[in-house]
Design a protein around this motif. Structure first.
Motif, PDB file in Angstrom:
ATOM      1  N   HIS A   1       0.807  -1.220   0.000  1.00  0.00           N
ATOM      2  CA  HIS A   1       0.000   0.000   0.000  1.00  0.00           C
ATOM      3  C   HIS A   1       0.842   1.273   0.000  1.00  0.00           C
ATOM      4  O   HIS A   1       0.320   2.354  -0.272  1.00  0.00           O
ATOM      5  N   VAL A   2       2.133   1.172   0.342  1.00  0.00           N
ATOM      6  CA  VAL A   2       2.939   2.381   0.502  1.00  0.00           C
ATOM      7  C   VAL A   2       4.063   2.504  -0.518  1.00  0.00           C
ATOM      8  O   VAL A   2       4.615   3.591  -0.684  1.00  0.00           O
ATOM      9  N   SER A   3       4.406   1.428  -1.203  1.00  0.00           N
ATOM     10  CA  SER A   3       5.561   1.484  -2.085  1.00  0.00           C
ATOM     11  C   SER A   3       5.464   0.381  -3.134  1.00  0.00           C
ATOM     12  O   SER A   3       4.791  -0.633  -2.907  1.00  0.00           O
ATOM     13  N   PRO A   4       6.118   0.554  -4.290  1.00  0.00           N
ATOM     14  CA  PRO A   4       6.158  -0.554  -5.259  1.00  0.00           C
ATOM     15  C   PRO A   4       6.756  -1.789  -4.604  1.00  0.00           C
ATOM     16  O   PRO A   4       7.718  -1.695  -3.844  1.00  0.00           O
ATOM     17  N   THR A   5       6.185  -2.935  -4.880  1.00  0.00           N
ATOM     18  CA  THR A   5       6.674  -4.146  -4.232  1.00  0.00           C
ATOM     19  C   THR A   5       6.462  -5.352  -5.127  1.00  0.00           C
ATOM     20  O   THR A   5       5.771  -5.288  -6.140  1.00  0.00           O
ATOM     21  N   THR A   6       7.061  -6.461  -4.737  1.00  0.00           N
ATOM     22  CA  THR A   6       6.908  -7.705  -5.473  1.00  0.00           C
ATOM     23  C   THR A   6       5.725  -8.484  -4.918  1.00  0.00           C
ATOM     24  O   THR A   6       5.180  -8.171  -3.868  1.00  0.00           O
ATOM     25  N   TRP A   7       5.364  -9.540  -5.643  1.00  0.00           N
ATOM     26  CA  TRP A   7       4.268 -10.395  -5.201  1.00  0.00           C
ATOM     27  C   TRP A   7       4.549 -10.971  -3.818  1.00  0.00           C
ATOM     28  O   TRP A   7       3.672 -11.011  -2.960  1.00  0.00           O
ATOM     29  N   SER A   8       5.782 -11.382  -3.556  1.00  0.00           N
ATOM     30  CA  SER A   8       6.124 -12.039  -2.292  1.00  0.00           C
ATOM     31  C   SER A   8       5.992 -11.120  -1.091  1.00  0.00           C
ATOM     32  O   SER A   8       5.830 -11.590   0.039  1.00  0.00           O
ATOM     33  N   LEU A   9       6.060  -9.803  -1.303  1.00  0.00           N
ATOM     34  CA  LEU A   9       6.064  -8.868  -0.179  1.00  0.00           C
ATOM     35  C   LEU A   9       4.803  -8.018  -0.098  1.00  0.00           C
ATOM     36  O   LEU A   9       4.745  -7.072   0.686  1.00  0.00           O
ATOM     37  N   GLU A  10       3.781  -8.353  -0.893  1.00  0.00           N
ATOM     38  CA  GLU A  10       2.560  -7.562  -0.865  1.00  0.00           C
ATOM     39  C   GLU A  10       1.953  -7.486   0.535  1.00  0.00           C
ATOM     40  O   GLU A  10       1.429  -6.462   0.946  1.00  0.00           O
ATOM     41  N   GLN A  11       1.999  -8.596   1.259  1.00  0.00           N
ATOM     42  CA  GLN A  11       1.361  -8.648   2.574  1.00  0.00           C
ATOM     43  C   GLN A  11       2.319  -8.310   3.715  1.00  0.00           C
ATOM     44  O   GLN A  11       1.930  -8.346   4.881  1.00  0.00           O
ATOM     45  N   ALA A  12       3.563  -8.000   3.385  1.00  0.00           N
ATOM     46  CA  ALA A  12       4.546  -7.691   4.432  1.00  0.00           C
ATOM     47  C   ALA A  12       4.152  -6.395   5.141  1.00  0.00           C
ATOM     48  O   ALA A  12       3.891  -5.381   4.501  1.00  0.00           O
ATOM     49  N   GLN A  13       4.134  -6.412   6.468  1.00  0.00           N
ATOM     50  CA  GLN A  13       3.786  -5.221   7.221  1.00  0.00           C
ATOM     51  C   GLN A  13       4.996  -4.314   7.394  1.00  0.00           C
ATOM     52  O   GLN A  13       6.145  -4.776   7.460  1.00  0.00           O
ATOM     53  N   VAL A  14       4.722  -3.028   7.441  1.00  0.00           N
ATOM     54  CA  VAL A  14       5.774  -2.026   7.574  1.00  0.00           C
ATOM     55  C   VAL A  14       6.046  -1.781   9.057  1.00  0.00           C
ATOM     56  O   VAL A  14       5.107  -1.635   9.844  1.00  0.00           O
ATOM     57  N   PRO A  15       7.323  -1.733   9.465  1.00  0.00           N
ATOM     58  CA  PRO A  15       7.618  -1.490  10.885  1.00  0.00           C
ATOM     59  C   PRO A  15       7.305  -0.059  11.294  1.00  0.00           C
ATOM     60  O   PRO A  15       7.140   0.828  10.451  1.00  0.00           O
ATOM     61  N   GLU A  16       7.227   0.156  12.580  1.00  0.00           N
ATOM     62  CA  GLU A  16       7.052   1.489  13.136  1.00  0.00           C
ATOM     63  C   GLU A  16       8.378   1.982  13.687  1.00  0.00           C
ATOM     64  O   GLU A  16       9.281   1.206  13.979  1.00  0.00           O
ATOM     65  N   THR A  17       8.469   3.273  13.826  1.00  0.00           N
ATOM     66  CA  THR A  17       9.673   3.853  14.409  1.00  0.00           C
ATOM     67  C   THR A  17       9.280   4.625  15.664  1.00  0.00           C
ATOM     68  O   THR A  17       8.125   4.986  15.859  1.00  0.00           O
ATOM     69  N   ALA A  18      10.257   4.871  16.526  1.00  0.00           N
ATOM     70  CA  ALA A  18      10.014   5.639  17.745  1.00  0.00           C
ATOM     71  C   ALA A  18      11.196   6.563  17.977  1.00  0.00           C
ATOM     72  O   ALA A  18      12.328   6.265  17.582  1.00  0.00           O
ATOM     73  N   ARG A  19      10.976   7.701  18.597  1.00  0.00           N
ATOM     74  CA  ARG A  19      12.061   8.630  18.884  1.00  0.00           C
ATOM     75  C   ARG A  19      13.058   7.945  19.803  1.00  0.00           C
ATOM     76  O   ARG A  19      12.685   7.443  20.866  1.00  0.00           O
ATOM     77  N   HIS A  20      14.326   7.937  19.420  1.00  0.00           N
ATOM     78  CA  HIS A  20      15.323   7.263  20.241  1.00  0.00           C
ATOM     79  C   HIS A  20      15.727   8.123  21.434  1.00  0.00           C
ATOM     80  O   HIS A  20      16.383   7.651  22.350  1.00  0.00           O
ATOM     81  N   ALA A  21      15.336   9.409  21.406  1.00  0.00           N
ATOM     82  CA  ALA A  21      15.602  10.280  22.549  1.00  0.00           C
ATOM     83  C   ALA A  21      14.554  11.385  22.565  1.00  0.00           C
ATOM     84  O   ALA A  21      14.020  11.761  21.523  1.00  0.00           O
ATOM     85  N   HIS A  22      14.274  11.899  23.741  1.00  0.00           N
ATOM     86  CA  HIS A  22      13.244  12.925  23.866  1.00  0.00           C
ATOM     87  C   HIS A  22      13.610  14.150  23.022  1.00  0.00           C
ATOM     88  O   HIS A  22      14.716  14.682  23.130  1.00  0.00           O
ATOM     89  N   GLY A  23      12.677  14.591  22.177  1.00  0.00           N
ATOM     90  CA  GLY A  23      12.913  15.773  21.376  1.00  0.00           C
ATOM     91  C   GLY A  23      13.748  15.549  20.139  1.00  0.00           C
ATOM     92  O   GLY A  23      14.148  16.516  19.486  1.00  0.00           O
ATOM     93  N   ALA A  24      14.044  14.308  19.773  1.00  0.00           N
ATOM     94  CA  ALA A  24      14.854  14.033  18.588  1.00  0.00           C
ATOM     95  C   ALA A  24      14.127  14.491  17.334  1.00  0.00           C
ATOM     96  O   ALA A  24      12.899  14.438  17.243  1.00  0.00           O
TER      97      ALA A  24
END
Length: 456
Positions: free
Chosen positions: A262-285
């Motif tokens: 849903h977010v980027s061009p991809t192959t058949w094998s990765l269509e269902q692959a979920q995208v990871p989340e990110t988090a601030r590694h330090a306050h105010g980064a």
């Protein structure tokens, strides 16, 4: 005349009758398969043959957007500047950036406009000038691709592509049986007579079919992964669990509910692959920004022409994906948008066995894996399929009785159908939509047979 001679004669007669009945049964179902499949195969061959040269054709048709003059590399502007220029020309939110694949290619910025439309904006990387725009996936070859998959005609119509793929395998199998030499001197590897005779078209059909039959089956099998029913179910099974990633990729990072397809061009094998989340590694980064993300992707050695999905939320990631002609160089990398740390880095080698086999097959199917030779060979196959369709139609027209469909006669002994029906049913179980169409065809065949008997 002795009893033994009589018994021998009756045995030969029964054998000949059984052989004739089997030939009739196979011929009848070959006719049905062709009636159902050949119109679709001709359309798929024409559109598929064009799509083999998608980069070349798009490069000519959209040269004003996709091609730029090579200048001093020092004049290249930063990706963020190109995105900014695109946003000035078309206000909205930038969601993707595609790196120029060659020194003569433009960059592409995908913008979600204020009206909600996704727009592909082309920017000259040497000066940052906006060259123009198209609707996302609005090039002429995307139109051909959607025609090839019948996407323009809705879900129900697209199901016919899956049905055609399954029946084409039956068409090839029955065709090989009908082609098999039976004491004839021609029509096996040579073509007899002239175009005004039916035997010419029969031989053209048979000889062409025996040379390209294997490749028709290959194209059918490698095209099925994109189908709605069969392809979707196999995709779920092949991806397994673990958030849909291929076997061998095990990561301990938070995952979002968004899928890579849903977010980027991809192959058949990765269509269902979920995208990871990110988090601030330090306050105010603060986020590292697109330019730094591009520098990291370049440092990781991604093939040129990769697409970067730009994070649109505080927990989003920079997701770079690239699918070049060589499947071995396929790659997807997700970066933490604050630290720039790779969260997931996977390539073709990480796919499971089925995924690797299918991705390789799809690459060959699309004329990519072996360069120009791959393209030209598949064009020859596409032309051969059109020849099969034309020769079949001409042969039928010359053979059919006046006022009749010219359906091959049913076998006198229905028992010869048992083995053929077992094969058909097994194919129907493996391919559900083919099985449903098989039931319809069996019903129609029974009705035609009963009608013929009542008239007789």
């Amino acid at each position: 005349m002795s009893d033994q001679t009589l018994r021998g004669g009756r045995g030969v007669a029964r054998s000949d009758a059984a052989s004739t009945d089997l030939y009739r049964a196979v011929w009848r179902w070959h006719f049905y398969a062709g009636l159902l499949v050949l119109p679709f195969l001709i359309v798929l061959s024409i559109t598929g043959g064009l799509y083999l040269f998608k980069d070349e054709i798009d490069g000519i048709v959209h040269a004003d957007l996709k091609r730029v003059e090579v200048r001093d590399p020092s004049n290249r502007v930063a990706p963020s500047s190109m995105v900014a220029a695109a946003l000035v020309a078309h206000p909205g939110k930038a969601v993707k950036y595609t790196d120029p694949i060659t020194s003569t290619a433009s960059a592409e910025v995908t913008i979600k406009t204020t009206s909600g439309q996704n727009l592909a904006v082309y920017v000259n990387p040497y000066g940052g000038q906006v060259l123009g725009s198209l609707p996302d996936r609005g090039t002429v070859m995307w139109t051909v691709r959607y025609l090839h998959s019948l996407k323009y005609f809705g879900t129900v119509t697209r199901a016919f592509v899956e049905i055609a793929a399954g029946w084409s395998i039956l068409l090839v199998g029955t065709g090989i049986y009908l082609w098999w030499p039976r004491r004839q001197s021609g029509g096996v590897l040579s073509i007899r007579s002239t175009p005004n005779r039916r035997v010419f078209w029969r031989d053209t059909h048979a000889v062409t079919g025996i040379f390209v039959g294997f490749f028709i089956v290959f194209l059918a099998i490698t095209g099925l992964p994109w189908s709605n029913v069969w392809g979707g179910k196999v995709n779920e099974w092949a991806n397994g669990h673990n958030f849909g990633y291929p076997a061998g990729v095990r990561v301990a990072v938070p995952m979002s509910d968004e899928h890579l397809g849903h977010v980027s061009p991809t192959t058949w094998s990765l269509e269902q692959a979920q995208v990871p989340e990110t988090a601030r590694h330090a306050h105010g980064a603060e986020p590292i920004g697109l330019d730094r993300a591009i520098a990291i992707f370049d440092g990781l050695g991604l093939h040129r022409g990769y697409t970067v999905a730009i994070p649109t939320s505080a927990t989003g990631v920079y997701s770079a994906s690239v699918y070049p002609d060589d499947v071995a160089q396929q790659r997807v990398v997700h970066l933490n948008q604050y630290s720039g740390k790779p969260l997931i880095d996977m390539s073709y080698a990480d796919y499971g066995p089925l995924g690797r086999w299918l991705e390789f097959g799809i690459s060959v199917h699309m004329g990519q894996q072996f360069g120009l030779a791959n393209q030209l060979f598949l064009v020859a196959v596409c032309v051969a399929v059109v020849v099969l369709g034309v020769s079949a139609g001409t042969m039928w027209w010359k053979r059919r009785p006046t006022g009749s469909l010219g359906i091959p006669p049913a076998p006198a002994d229905k028992r010869v159908l048992r083995g053929l029906l077992v094969i058909l049913i097994m194919g129907g179980i493996l391919f559900p939509l083919v099985g449903a169409s098989l039931l319809v065809m069996l019903t129609l065949d029974w009705a035609l047979t009963e009608r013929t008997r009542s008239v007789a």
